[in-house]
Design a protein around this motif. Structure first.
Motif: not given
Length: 178
Positions: A51-71
Motif C-alpha cells: 500500500n505504498d508504505s514500508i512496514y517495519i517490525t523490530t524486536t530487541a532484548p530490552t525494555t528500553g527504546w529500540v531504533t532503526v536508522g536509514i542512511n
C-alpha cells in the motif's frame, strides 16, 4: 602557452573530481547487502512493502527504546532514525534526524510533519517489539526516500532506558537492500 592552462585545468577537473566522490568502502555495498529479516546482536528487523508504505517490525532484548536508522552512507551523520518505545503499555515511534553522532532531534522539532503510521507494539520482562509504517514517498530534508530494491545502510540500536537521550546499549550499522 598561458592560453593552454585553462583547458588543461578544465580537463583535470572533469577527470579528477568524479574520482574524489567514489565509494571507498573496502567491499561494495551490493556484495554485502542483506535483506529482510536481519538479526544482529540480539535485535531483529524485518520489513515489507504494501500500500505504498514500508512496514517495519523490530524486536530487541530490552525494555528500553529500540531504533532503526536509514542512511545512504555508513556514517551516522544524516541518518533518518525511527526511535520507538513502549510507555505505559502504549507504543510510540518518533522520527529523528542525526546531525552528528549523539546529536539527534525529533523531526517535529525541526519543523517536519511526522509520517509514522500504524504504530503497535508490546513489551515483556526482557524484550520490546514494535511495528509501524512509513509512506515510501516520504522524503525531504531529514528523510531518505525508501525504495524497494535500493541499497542503504541500516543502523540498529537499543537502550535499557525509554528516554531517547539515554545512550545505546547496542548499536551497529550494516548495508541492506530494502
Amino acid at each position: 602557452m598561458k592560453y593552454m592552462i585553462i583547458p588543461i585545468l578544465l580537463l583535470a577537473t572533469v577527470l579528477v573530481v568524479p574520482l574524489l566522490h567514489q565509494n571507498t568502502d573496502p567491499m561494495p555495498m551490493a556484495q554485502v547487502s542483506q535483506t529482510s529479516p536481519i538479526t544482529k546482536n540480539g535485535m531483529t528487523v524485518s520489513w515489507r512493502f504494501a500500500n505504498d508504505s514500508i512496514y517495519i517490525t523490530t524486536t530487541a532484548p530490552t525494555t528500553g527504546w529500540v531504533t532503526v536508522g536509514i542512511n545512504t552512507n555508513k556514517n551516522l551523520t544524516g541518518a533518518y532514525l525511527l526511535m520507538g518505545r513502549i510507555v505505559k503499555n502504549k507504543a510510540e515511534v518518533v522520527e529523528h534526524h542525526t546531525l552528528v553522532p549523539g546529536n539527534y532531534h525529533p523531526l517535529k522539532k525541526l519543523g517536519a510533519t511526522p509520517l509514522v503510521k500504524v504504530v503497535s507494539g508490546h513489551e515483556t520482562h526482557n524484550s520490546t517489539t514494535l511495528t509501524y509504517a512509513i509512506p515510501c514517498s516520504a522524503k525531504g530534508r531529514y528523510r531518505h526516500q525508501l525504495q524497494q530494491g535500493m541499497a542503504y545502510y541500516m543502523v540498529m540500536a537499543y537502550s535499557r532506558d525509554d528516554d531517547f537521550k539515554h545512550h545505546s546499549t547496542m548499536r551497529t550499522s550494516l548495508p541492506i537492500t530494502l
